[in-house]
Scaffold this motif. Sequence first.
Motif, PDB file in Angstrom:
ATOM      1  N   HIS A  12       0.839  -1.205   0.000  1.00 59.27           N
ATOM      2  CA  HIS A  12       0.000   0.000   0.000  1.00 59.27           C
ATOM      3  C   HIS A  12       0.869   1.249   0.000  1.00 59.27           C
ATOM      4  O   HIS A  12       2.040   1.204   0.366  1.00 59.27           O
ATOM      5  CB  HIS A  12      -0.892   0.032   1.248  1.00 59.27           C
ATOM      6  CG  HIS A  12      -1.831  -1.120   1.334  1.00 59.27           C
ATOM      7  ND1 HIS A  12      -2.933  -1.255   0.532  1.00 59.27           N
ATOM      8  CD2 HIS A  12      -1.819  -2.211   2.132  1.00 59.27           C
ATOM      9  CE1 HIS A  12      -3.564  -2.378   0.827  1.00 59.27           C
ATOM     10  NE2 HIS A  12      -2.899  -2.992   1.795  1.00 59.27           N
ATOM     11  N   TYR A  13       0.246   2.353  -0.378  1.00 59.36           N
ATOM     12  CA  TYR A  13       0.901   3.661  -0.304  1.00 59.36           C
ATOM     13  C   TYR A  13       0.236   4.458   0.805  1.00 59.36           C
ATOM     14  O   TYR A  13      -0.987   4.422   0.955  1.00 59.36           O
ATOM     15  CB  TYR A  13       0.746   4.425  -1.620  1.00 59.36           C
ATOM     16  CG  TYR A  13       1.358   3.721  -2.798  1.00 59.36           C
ATOM     17  CD1 TYR A  13       2.735   3.711  -2.982  1.00 59.36           C
ATOM     18  CD2 TYR A  13       0.559   3.070  -3.728  1.00 59.36           C
ATOM     19  CE1 TYR A  13       3.303   3.066  -4.080  1.00 59.36           C
ATOM     20  CE2 TYR A  13       1.115   2.426  -4.823  1.00 59.36           C
ATOM     21  CZ  TYR A  13       2.494   2.426  -4.994  1.00 59.36           C
ATOM     22  OH  TYR A  13       3.041   1.790  -6.064  1.00 59.36           O
ATOM     23  N   TYR A  14       1.043   5.188   1.568  1.00 54.47           N
ATOM     24  CA  TYR A  14       0.533   6.025   2.648  1.00 54.47           C
ATOM     25  C   TYR A  14       1.032   7.447   2.446  1.00 54.47           C
ATOM     26  O   TYR A  14       2.212   7.651   2.153  1.00 54.47           O
ATOM     27  CB  TYR A  14       1.004   5.508   4.011  1.00 54.47           C
ATOM     28  CG  TYR A  14       0.422   4.160   4.350  1.00 54.47           C
ATOM     29  CD1 TYR A  14      -0.790   4.064   5.031  1.00 54.47           C
ATOM     30  CD2 TYR A  14       1.061   2.991   3.970  1.00 54.47           C
ATOM     31  CE1 TYR A  14      -1.341   2.824   5.328  1.00 54.47           C
ATOM     32  CE2 TYR A  14       0.518   1.750   4.263  1.00 54.47           C
ATOM     33  CZ  TYR A  14      -0.677   1.671   4.933  1.00 54.47           C
ATOM     34  OH  TYR A  14      -1.218   0.450   5.218  1.00 54.47           O
ATOM     35  N   ALA A  26      -0.491   9.146   8.793  1.00 49.00           N
ATOM     36  CA  ALA A  26      -0.426   8.358   7.563  1.00 49.00           C
ATOM     37  C   ALA A  26      -1.832   7.952   7.131  1.00 49.00           C
ATOM     38  O   ALA A  26      -2.538   7.257   7.855  1.00 49.00           O
ATOM     39  CB  ALA A  26       0.442   7.124   7.779  1.00 49.00           C
ATOM     40  N   PHE A  27      -2.243   8.410   5.955  1.00 51.03           N
ATOM     41  CA  PHE A  27      -3.523   8.040   5.363  1.00 51.03           C
ATOM     42  C   PHE A  27      -3.243   7.050   4.240  1.00 51.03           C
ATOM     43  O   PHE A  27      -2.358   7.271   3.415  1.00 51.03           O
ATOM     44  CB  PHE A  27      -4.223   9.264   4.767  1.00 51.03           C
ATOM     45  CG  PHE A  27      -5.110  10.018   5.717  1.00 51.03           C
ATOM     46  CD1 PHE A  27      -6.453  10.209   5.425  1.00 51.03           C
ATOM     47  CD2 PHE A  27      -4.603  10.553   6.881  1.00 51.03           C
ATOM     48  CE1 PHE A  27      -7.277  10.917   6.293  1.00 51.03           C
ATOM     49  CE2 PHE A  27      -5.414  11.263   7.752  1.00 51.03           C
ATOM     50  CZ  PHE A  27      -6.760  11.439   7.469  1.00 51.03           C
ATOM     51  N   LEU A  28      -4.000   5.959   4.197  1.00 52.97           N
ATOM     52  CA  LEU A  28      -3.887   4.976   3.130  1.00 52.97           C
ATOM     53  C   LEU A  28      -4.409   5.597   1.838  1.00 52.97           C
ATOM     54  O   LEU A  28      -5.522   6.116   1.810  1.00 52.97           O
ATOM     55  CB  LEU A  28      -4.705   3.725   3.474  1.00 52.97           C
ATOM     56  CG  LEU A  28      -4.821   2.657   2.394  1.00 52.97           C
ATOM     57  CD1 LEU A  28      -3.465   2.026   2.107  1.00 52.97           C
ATOM     58  CD2 LEU A  28      -5.811   1.592   2.820  1.00 52.97           C
TER      59      LEU A  28
END
Length: 125
Positions: A12-14, A26-28
């Motif tokens: 995933h990217y945060y 940190a938001f997904l």
Amino acid sequence: AAPLRLPMHEGHYYAPVAFGSARPIAFLVDTGASRTVMSKAMLDASKADYRKLDTAVQLMMADGRRVRAQSVAFASMRIGPFALENVQVVVCEGCVPLLGQATLSRFDLKSSRVQGVEFLTLARR
């Protein structure tokens, strides 16, 4: 501002997201989500200026559950070096922080691979 490069972490990217004077969280990055979502606890901790738009939003979670939420608009929000104004966010009890299309649509997204590491680059439109 220069584009923001986000390395992939466990698939995933945060993105570092901050509201008001709060520290970034940190938001997904979820390109499949239509809205940007945060928890009620996060909203309370942000101490940021916001206004309620709708207190009776039905949110469909990825696992099919429906939860009650409220829609709010923040005067400002930062994603890394980028300042955004008048950002709509859906707030629900215990929700995971997601950066959805409502916010991502303000950026051009590009994925790349550098020395075996996957990156997502956000650049302002």
